[in-house]
Design a protein around this motif. Structure first.
Motif, mmCIF file in Angstrom:
data_model
loop_
_atom_site.group_PDB
_atom_site.id
_atom_site.type_symbol
_atom_site.label_atom_id
_atom_site.label_comp_id
_atom_site.label_asym_id
_atom_site.label_seq_id
_atom_site.Cartn_x
_atom_site.Cartn_y
_atom_site.Cartn_z
ATOM 1 N N TRP A 71 50.878 -51.702 46.817
ATOM 2 C CA TRP A 71 49.887 -52.753 46.607
ATOM 3 C C TRP A 71 50.002 -53.795 47.709
ATOM 4 O O TRP A 71 51.091 -54.210 48.077
ATOM 5 C CB TRP A 71 50.088 -53.426 45.253
ATOM 6 N N LEU A 72 48.875 -54.215 48.231
ATOM 7 C CA LEU A 72 48.817 -55.254 49.248
ATOM 8 C C LEU A 72 48.057 -56.436 48.671
ATOM 9 O O LEU A 72 46.989 -56.266 48.074
ATOM 10 C CB LEU A 72 48.110 -54.742 50.504
ATOM 11 N N ALA A 73 48.600 -57.615 48.843
ATOM 12 C CA ALA A 73 47.917 -58.818 48.367
ATOM 13 C C ALA A 73 46.689 -59.066 49.236
ATOM 14 O O ALA A 73 46.713 -58.821 50.436
ATOM 15 C CB ALA A 73 48.852 -60.012 48.428
ATOM 16 N N VAL A 74 45.625 -59.541 48.621
ATOM 17 C CA VAL A 74 44.410 -59.895 49.348
ATOM 18 C C VAL A 74 44.375 -61.413 49.431
ATOM 19 O O VAL A 74 44.335 -62.101 48.410
ATOM 20 C CB VAL A 74 43.142 -59.359 48.644
ATOM 21 N N SER A 75 44.415 -61.950 50.653
ATOM 22 C CA SER A 75 44.409 -63.400 50.843
ATOM 23 C C SER A 75 43.020 -63.953 50.542
ATOM 24 O O SER A 75 42.042 -63.203 50.420
ATOM 25 C CB SER A 75 44.818 -63.747 52.271
ATOM 26 N N HIS A 76 42.928 -65.278 50.482
ATOM 27 C CA HIS A 76 41.623 -65.918 50.253
ATOM 28 C C HIS A 76 40.639 -65.605 51.372
ATOM 29 O O HIS A 76 39.432 -65.611 51.171
ATOM 30 C CB HIS A 76 41.789 -67.431 50.093
ATOM 31 N N ALA A 77 41.167 -65.305 52.558
ATOM 32 C CA ALA A 77 40.311 -64.954 53.695
ATOM 33 C C ALA A 77 39.976 -63.462 53.727
ATOM 34 O O ALA A 77 39.272 -63.006 54.602
ATOM 35 C CB ALA A 77 41.008 -65.350 54.991
ATOM 36 N N GLY A 78 40.510 -62.702 52.749
ATOM 37 C CA GLY A 78 40.214 -61.281 52.679
ATOM 38 C C GLY A 78 41.162 -60.391 53.444
ATOM 39 O O GLY A 78 40.929 -59.195 53.570
ATOM 40 N N HIS A 79 42.259 -60.944 53.970
ATOM 41 C CA HIS A 79 43.241 -60.159 54.716
ATOM 42 C C HIS A 79 44.234 -59.515 53.756
ATOM 43 O O HIS A 79 44.603 -60.096 52.741
ATOM 44 C CB HIS A 79 43.994 -61.044 55.710
ATOM 45 N N LEU A 80 44.691 -58.312 54.113
ATOM 46 C CA LEU A 80 45.695 -57.619 53.315
ATOM 47 C C LEU A 80 47.084 -58.036 53.782
ATOM 48 O O LEU A 80 47.352 -58.092 54.978
ATOM 49 C CB LEU A 80 45.532 -56.106 53.441
ATOM 50 N N GLU A 81 47.965 -58.341 52.818
ATOM 51 C CA GLU A 81 49.327 -58.757 53.101
ATOM 52 C C GLU A 81 50.274 -57.971 52.209
ATOM 53 O O GLU A 81 49.893 -57.586 51.103
ATOM 54 C CB GLU A 81 49.479 -60.252 52.817
ATOM 55 N N PRO A 82 51.514 -57.738 52.628
ATOM 56 C CA PRO A 82 52.459 -57.034 51.755
ATOM 57 C C PRO A 82 52.611 -57.768 50.423
ATOM 58 O O PRO A 82 52.605 -58.988 50.372
ATOM 59 C CB PRO A 82 53.772 -57.071 52.546
ATOM 60 N N ALA A 83 52.716 -57.001 49.341
ATOM 61 C CA ALA A 83 52.870 -57.566 48.001
ATOM 62 C C ALA A 83 53.955 -56.798 47.275
ATOM 63 O O ALA A 83 54.243 -55.654 47.622
ATOM 64 C CB ALA A 83 51.550 -57.458 47.228
ATOM 65 N N PRO A 84 54.538 -57.400 46.247
ATOM 66 C CA PRO A 84 55.518 -56.650 45.456
ATOM 67 C C PRO A 84 54.868 -55.416 44.850
ATOM 68 O O PRO A 84 53.748 -55.475 44.356
ATOM 69 C CB PRO A 84 55.922 -57.628 44.356
#
Length: 125
Positions: A71-84
């Motif tokens: 799972w990748l976190a979706v930032s408020h700007a729509g970017h994917l970031e590593p997530a737990p």
């Protein structure tokens, strides 16, 4: 999903304010999936630990032989970031309620997750 979450949390003795908040989160998450997912089946997952309750609604239905997706976190700007990867590792929110966290897999599955603490439910009226 909201009613199912509320019923389950009430059955395990969750404080009513926490059960309502989790129910509302499940309802909003389900509405989001209906509008943004091409899939027609969703899963509600609730886990409780000494710190609080984690809830996730996802369009990813885990096959018996598959592991947990990345799972990748979706930032408020729509970017994917590593997530737990594990639902249990979602951070507690403390007194600051930031709402639902949106996660995606690289192949497009969606998960909206919320974490509520037992402590904050005791102070909510």
């Amino acid at each position: 999903m909201g009613e199912a979450a509320h019923s389950l949390l009430a059955a395990i003795g969750a404080p009513p304010p926490l059960a309502r908040r989790m129910s509302d989160a499940a309802t909003v998450a389900t509405h989001y999936l209906v509008g943004h997912s091409a899939l027609s089946r969703y899963q509600l997952r609730i886990t409780a630990d000494p710190g609080g309750v984690s809830l996730a609604v996802t369009d990813y239905i885990e096959p018996p032989s598959a592991g947990t997706p990345a799972w990748l976190a979706v930032s408020h700007a729509g970017h994917l970031e590593p997530a737990p990867a594990a639902l249990d590792s979602l951070p507690a929110r403390g007194d600051d309620d930031h709402g639902l966290d949106l996660h995606r897999t690289l192949d497009g599955h969606l998960r909206l997750a919320y974490r509520g603490s037992w402590a904050e439910s005791k102070t909510t009226h």
